[in-house]
Design an enzyme around this catalytic site. Structure first.
Site, PDB file in Angstrom:
ATOM      1  N   LYS A 204       0.910  -1.294  -0.030  1.00  0.00           N
ATOM      2  CA  LYS A 204      -0.037  -0.024   0.107  1.00  0.00           C
ATOM      3  C   LYS A 204       0.910   1.311   0.015  1.00  0.00           C
ATOM      4  O   LYS A 204       1.625   1.469   1.135  1.00  0.00           O
ATOM      5  CB  LYS A 204      -0.807  -0.045   1.211  1.00  0.00           C
ATOM      6  CG  LYS A 204      -1.592   1.207   1.066  1.00  0.00           C
ATOM      7  CD  LYS A 204      -2.812   1.027   2.366  1.00  0.00           C
ATOM      8  CE  LYS A 204      -3.751   2.157   2.471  1.00  0.00           C
ATOM      9  NZ  LYS A 204      -4.743   2.222   3.551  1.00  0.00           N
ATOM     10  N   LYS A 257      -2.170  -1.815  -3.741  1.00  0.00           N
ATOM     11  CA  LYS A 257      -2.846  -0.632  -3.907  1.00  0.00           C
ATOM     12  C   LYS A 257      -2.098   0.640  -3.915  1.00  0.00           C
ATOM     13  O   LYS A 257      -1.085   0.791  -3.097  1.00  0.00           O
ATOM     14  CB  LYS A 257      -3.774  -0.451  -2.463  1.00  0.00           C
ATOM     15  CG  LYS A 257      -4.725   0.843  -2.527  1.00  0.00           C
ATOM     16  CD  LYS A 257      -5.422   0.670  -1.028  1.00  0.00           C
ATOM     17  CE  LYS A 257      -6.576   2.185  -1.023  1.00  0.00           C
ATOM     18  NZ  LYS A 257      -7.107   2.033   0.209  1.00  0.00           N
TER      19      LYS A 257
END
Length: 334
Positions: A204, A257
């Site tokens: 992330k 992500k």
């Protein structure tokens, strides 16, 4: 003429009409591979439009049944939940309260559709009054925000058990704390939830593409930023290390992500861990960019979305979390 070269070999033969193109298509999107994010807030009778994310809403718990029915009718089989509590505090206590907003919502969703896969996002940014993803104990005038990693792990463990108790099918920690998968796995196992899988936000990045989400989830940092715990977007090798650590700690699924701007990372993670399911989060900013361009008439929304999501799938993502899930499901049916 040389064997295997033009004019004997003409790759355009396999592109000459739609029937042939359909026959030889290597990658196909499927509604079963899409996960729809849902924002759930306190209150009653609420379906608030999100200004920066057209066609997306915040729902109160009593408005969830109609949304779940619509999702089910479209063939969407999975959702991921984000909660917006009535009150926020330094520790984000609603996140691990058995009467918290997400814990209240899950039984309602399961009653509306028992077969819907419910993924519960585990973090604290929506629940804390400071908007950071864990316990913050320092002078807010400091340049770098220091989230106390190990104190946050203890709260994540409580949150995971609380959400599993409420009926979550998958636990998805997103706060980028070191050791979070291990702490959550141990807590779930000790509480009798050995069967609950962990979908880790292993990769992330500290991205500019989360802006609309922070409005939707009402979880923007009140000071500083998240670069001390989210990854530097310049780094790829670090992503491999994060994934390897999560696998060693017991992650059942991995995630990257954002997605669209990180196809190289998706590919590398899938090559390194081919046996583990890999998700990719097509973020709020990625969604909003396409929406804005489509509203201007600069891109064909349907063609653009299907191209982008297919590229994410082609890079190695087995499933995609996307705000376009409902729209894509409609298009695929059509």
């Amino acid at each position: 003429m040389r064997d295997g070269l033009f004019p004997q070999t003409r790759l355009r033969r396999l592109r000459q009409n739609q029937q042939v193109r359909n026959l030889v298509r290597e990658m196909r999107l499927d509604a079963d591979k899409l996960v729809l994010p849902i924002f759930i807030r306190h209150g009653a009778g609420i379906k608030n439009p999100i200004a920066s994310m057209p066609e997306q809403f915040q729902f109160s718990v009593d408005r969830l049944e109609e949304e779940i029915q619509a999702i089910t009718a479209l063939g969407i089989r999975s959702v991921i939940l984000f909660g917006i509590p009535a009150e926020k505090d330094p520790l984000g206590q609603d996140a691990y309260s058995d009467k918290g907003i997400v814990q209240t919502a899950i039984p309602v969703i399961k009653k509306a559709n028992p077969d819907l896969l419910v993924i519960s996002d585990l973090c604290f940014c929506e629940y804390t009054d400071h908007g950071h993803c864990g316990v913050v104990e320092h002078d807010h005038t400091e340049k770098e925000v220091n989230v106390d990693n190990d104190k946050t792990l203890a709260l994540l463990a409580k949150q995971a058990v609380s959400h599993a108790k409420a009926g979550a099918d998958v636990i998805a920690p997103s706060g980028n704390m070191d050791g979070m998968v291990q702490a959550i796995r141990e807590a779930l196992d000790a509480a009798g939830y050995q069967h609950i899988p962990i979908l880790s936000y292993s990769v992330k990045y500290a991205s500019s593409l989360y802006g609309p989400f922070r409005q939707a989830a009402e979880g923007a940092p009140q000071f500083g930023d998240r670069r001390t715990y989210q990854m530097d977007f310049s780094n790829a090798g670090e992503a491999m290390r994060e994934c390897a650590l999560d696998v060693a700690e017991g992650a059942d699924m991995l995630m990257v992500k954002p997605a669209h701007a990180y196809l190289d990372i998706i590919y590398r993670v899938k090559q390194a861990h081919p046996g583990l399911p890999l998700g990719a989060y097509h973020t709020s900013g990625e969604y909003a960019m396409i929406k804005a361009a489509a509203e201007k008439g600069w891109v064909d929304e349907r063609k653009g979305v299907l191209e982008v999501l297919t590229a994410i799938h082609r890079a190695g993502a087995d499933f995609i979390i996307t705000y376009y899930a409902k729209r894509v499901a409609e298009w695929l049916r059509g």
